[in-house]
Design an enzyme around this catalytic site. Structure first.
Site, PDB file in Angstrom:
ATOM      1  N   GLU A 141      -4.714  -4.222  -8.647  1.00 59.44           N
ATOM      2  CA  GLU A 141      -3.761  -4.298  -7.529  1.00 59.44           C
ATOM      3  C   GLU A 141      -2.947  -5.598  -7.555  1.00 59.44           C
ATOM      4  O   GLU A 141      -2.877  -6.318  -6.537  1.00 59.44           O
ATOM      5  CB  GLU A 141      -4.496  -4.140  -6.193  1.00 59.44           C
ATOM      6  CG  GLU A 141      -5.120  -2.763  -6.047  1.00 59.44           C
ATOM      7  CD  GLU A 141      -5.630  -2.426  -4.650  1.00 59.44           C
ATOM      8  OE1 GLU A 141      -5.740  -3.330  -3.809  1.00 59.44           O
ATOM      9  OE2 GLU A 141      -5.902  -1.239  -4.409  1.00 59.44           O
ATOM     10  N   TYR A 200      -5.836   5.437  -0.324  1.00 55.55           N
ATOM     11  CA  TYR A 200      -6.892   5.588   0.689  1.00 55.55           C
ATOM     12  C   TYR A 200      -6.265   6.293   1.882  1.00 55.55           C
ATOM     13  O   TYR A 200      -5.134   5.966   2.277  1.00 55.55           O
ATOM     14  CB  TYR A 200      -7.434   4.222   1.118  1.00 55.55           C
ATOM     15  CG  TYR A 200      -8.243   3.541   0.022  1.00 55.55           C
ATOM     16  CD1 TYR A 200      -9.553   3.937  -0.243  1.00 55.55           C
ATOM     17  CD2 TYR A 200      -7.696   2.516  -0.738  1.00 55.55           C
ATOM     18  CE1 TYR A 200     -10.299   3.317  -1.236  1.00 55.55           C
ATOM     19  CE2 TYR A 200      -8.441   1.891  -1.739  1.00 55.55           C
ATOM     20  CZ  TYR A 200      -9.745   2.301  -1.979  1.00 55.55           C
ATOM     21  OH  TYR A 200     -10.495   1.697  -2.972  1.00 55.55           O
ATOM     22  N   GLU A 215      -8.577   4.307  -7.850  1.00 50.95           N
ATOM     23  CA  GLU A 215      -9.211   4.109  -6.541  1.00 50.95           C
ATOM     24  C   GLU A 215      -8.646   5.167  -5.612  1.00 50.95           C
ATOM     25  O   GLU A 215      -7.426   5.176  -5.366  1.00 50.95           O
ATOM     26  CB  GLU A 215      -8.928   2.708  -5.969  1.00 50.95           C
ATOM     27  CG  GLU A 215      -9.768   1.621  -6.587  1.00 50.95           C
ATOM     28  CD  GLU A 215      -9.594   0.270  -5.901  1.00 50.95           C
ATOM     29  OE1 GLU A 215      -9.485   0.221  -4.657  1.00 50.95           O
ATOM     30  OE2 GLU A 215      -9.549  -0.741  -6.627  1.00 50.95           O
TER      31      GLU A 215
HETATM   32  O1  AHR Z   1     -12.246  -0.479  -2.663  1.00 50.30           O
HETATM   33  C1  AHR Z   1     -12.013  -1.538  -1.770  1.00 50.30           C
HETATM   34  C2  AHR Z   1     -10.792  -2.353  -2.147  1.00 50.30           C
HETATM   35  O2  AHR Z   1      -9.644  -1.578  -2.004  1.00 50.30           O
HETATM   36  C3  AHR Z   1     -10.723  -2.825  -3.573  1.00 50.30           C
HETATM   37  O3  AHR Z   1     -11.406  -4.020  -3.774  1.00 50.30           O
HETATM   38  C4  AHR Z   1      -9.256  -3.045  -3.779  1.00 50.30           C
HETATM   39  O4  AHR Z   1      -8.863  -2.872  -5.112  1.00 50.30           O
HETATM   40  C5  AHR Z   1      -8.608  -2.054  -2.824  1.00 50.30           C
HETATM   41  O5  AHR Z   1      -7.633  -2.640  -2.055  1.00 50.30           O
END
Ligand code: AHR
Length: 511
Positions: free
Chosen positions: A176, A247, A294
């Protein structure tokens, strides 16, 4: 065609997306909270084996069907020196982890991770610190992990007990790096140059490594699009994959949440377009694929509201989100989205693996348990193998505040030639009503439904807990029916399902 069925899925073996890469079912272990310490590793636990690895966790990792694990971060990575975590444990230093305001004991490091990978049957995906780290650090860790012959770092590995190299294939060039929160955050230009230098150096050691350049840490980043364009412009010929992270969370709007995989569909398609536009500009024959390294449901806004920790604690409890039935349906839908793009998404890592936003949970004195999101992942990994068919969907729609009108049904059809079966994964995003579904598998004379799995509950917020670890689990009753080359099913509200259908061997044309 049965008129009473409003929703239809149609697939045909002649129209294929691509073979599914097993690395689509990856996970992620970061030195964060109780992910490593108290998660995969707990020296003094009655559940741990001779290496201090939680055996109950190892068993669940295998059941989950994880194929590749990204390590050691995450934001943690950008301040981490891998050398702190090798050699005799009593000489390893305590270090401040600036990303999570914790104390890193370094009791678990690279060699322990590799040993854990061997025991859990997963491939390691190593991430390189390009925040505070540089080209020299990258070359040294590569030499330590992969060099067979006598050299400084290979000798140190041998001295630490591992004569044969680990031969790690996949390396992430930082984490990131577009995020201002990242230690050593850089502009696309500066990061692109550093990633290109590191990739060039690593390829001088081994030209067959598979390298992942950082894309955007979210589709909402102000630099999304230009970041990918700039970094690929600089490093196109030197890397193999570009990453994207996503996310999702509910934010008191269930309808939008249930449809949020449409955001992942868009994100993937946009990154593909940008990568391919760089390819065209360069008149290149090389294709850059995607690593969604992720992804998960994460109640991020709750986490952001919390006060920052004051002390430097070892392995504090951090984002141990408890997952609901609705979360599991969304996770199943995100997996459908990844499968649908199997031609370009070749790697993906659910973030994370244990305790920290994770499908597996532990407490010191209790056996590890499966969160709700464990089930769609494990069943998709187990049966989502073979070729993804171009899946056409005709569906009723629902209105969502965030994404406008969206299909109420989403799904993907997979043909597994070896097992002579067709597998359908689908979701009903309707929060209130059952939905009928007709699945037409053109050119496949169907023999029988081998298995049906349904994840749903009248209480969409039900979770699995340490005291009630089996409150939510899939129901394997077969309620769907087949007629010629069609499957008929009724999907309950907020549900994820899998249908495995045996096709008649040698009876269908084409493949
Ligand atoms: O998975 C949690 C965090 O989310 C990780 O450390 C980061 O890469 C992302 O922002």
């Amino acid at each position: 065609m049965n008129e009473k069925y409003l929703n239809r899925i149609v697939a045909n073996p002649s129209f294929q997306v691509d073979e599914i890469d097993s690395r689509l079912f990856g996970s992620f272990v970061e030195h964060m909270g109780r992910g490593v310490y108290g998660g995969i590793y707990e020296q003094d636990s009655k559940f741990s084996n001779q290496d201090g690895f939680r055996q109950d966790v190892l068993d669940l990792v295998k059941e989950l069907g994880v194929t590749i694990v990204r390590y050691p971060g995450g934001n943690f990575l950008s301040g981490y020196d891998w050398k702190d975590g090798v050699g005799p444990k009593n000489l390893r230093p305590n270090r401040l982890d600036l990303a999570w305001h914790s104390m890193e004991s370094n009791e678990f490091g690279l060699d322990e991770f590799m040993r854990w990978c061997e025991q859990s049957d997963v491939e390691p995906m190593m991430a390189l610190n390009l925040g505070t780290g540089n080209l020299r650090d990258a070359l040294e860790i590569l030499e330590y992990t992969n060099n067979a012959s006598e050299s400084l770092w290979a000798d140190l590995r041998a001295k630490n007990g591992k004569i044969r190299p680990y031969n790690v294939k996949v390396w992430c060039l930082g984490n990131e790096m577009d995020g201002p929160w990242q230690l050593g955050h850089k502009s696309a230009l500066d990061y692109g140059k550093l990633a290109a230098d590191v990739a060039r150096g690593m390829r001088q050691v081994d030209k067959n490594l598979e390298l992942v350049i950082c894309g955007s840490s979210g589709r909402g980043m102000a630099t999304f699009g230009t970041w990918e364009d700039e970094v690929l412009n600089i490093a196109y010929d030197l890397v193999d994959y570009i990453s994207l992270h996503i996310y999702v969370e509910e934010n008191d709007d269930l309808n939008s949440f249930l449809a949020c995989s449409s955001e992942l569909d868009k994100f993937i398609e946009e990154v593909v377009s940008i990568a391919d536009s760089v390819k065209s500009r360069k008149r290149s024959n090389k294709k850059i694929n995607l690593s969604v390294d992720e992804w998960n449901v994460w109640r991020l806004s709750e986490f952001q509201k919390k006060e920052a920790p004051k002390n430097w604690d070892k392995a504090p409890r951090l984002i141990e989100d408890e997952y609901t039935v609705a979360d599991a349906v969304v996770v199943g839908n995100l997996l459908i989205s990844l499968l649908r793009h199997a031609d370009r998404v070749k790697m993906a890592c659910m973030a994370q693996l244990v305790n920290v936003i994770a499908p597996i949970r532990t407490e010191k004195d209790s056996p590890a348990w499966r969160q709700t999101i464990f089930y769609p992942f494990s069943l998709t990994s187990k049966y989502g193998r073979g070729v993804v068919l171009d899946t056409k969907i005709q569906s009723a729609t629902i209105f969502t505040e965030k994404f406008g009108y969206q299909n109420v049904i989403d799904g993907v059809v997979i043909y597994n030639k070896d097992l002579q079966e067709v597998v359908i994964f689908c979701v009903n995003r309707d929060a209130c009503d059952n939905q009928n579904l007709e699945i037409t598998l053109e050119g496949f004379p169907l023999e029988a439904i081998i298995e049906q799995a349904t994840l749903s509950n009248t209480n969409v917020y039900l979770t699995n807990t340490v005291s009630n670890p089996l409150a939510v689990k899939p129901d394997f009753s077969i309620t769907a029916e087949i007629e010629e080359n069609r499957v008929y099913a009724t999907l309950s509200p907020v549900s994820w399902q899998m249908f495995r259908v045996k096709v008649k061997i040698g009876d269908f044309h084409g493949h």
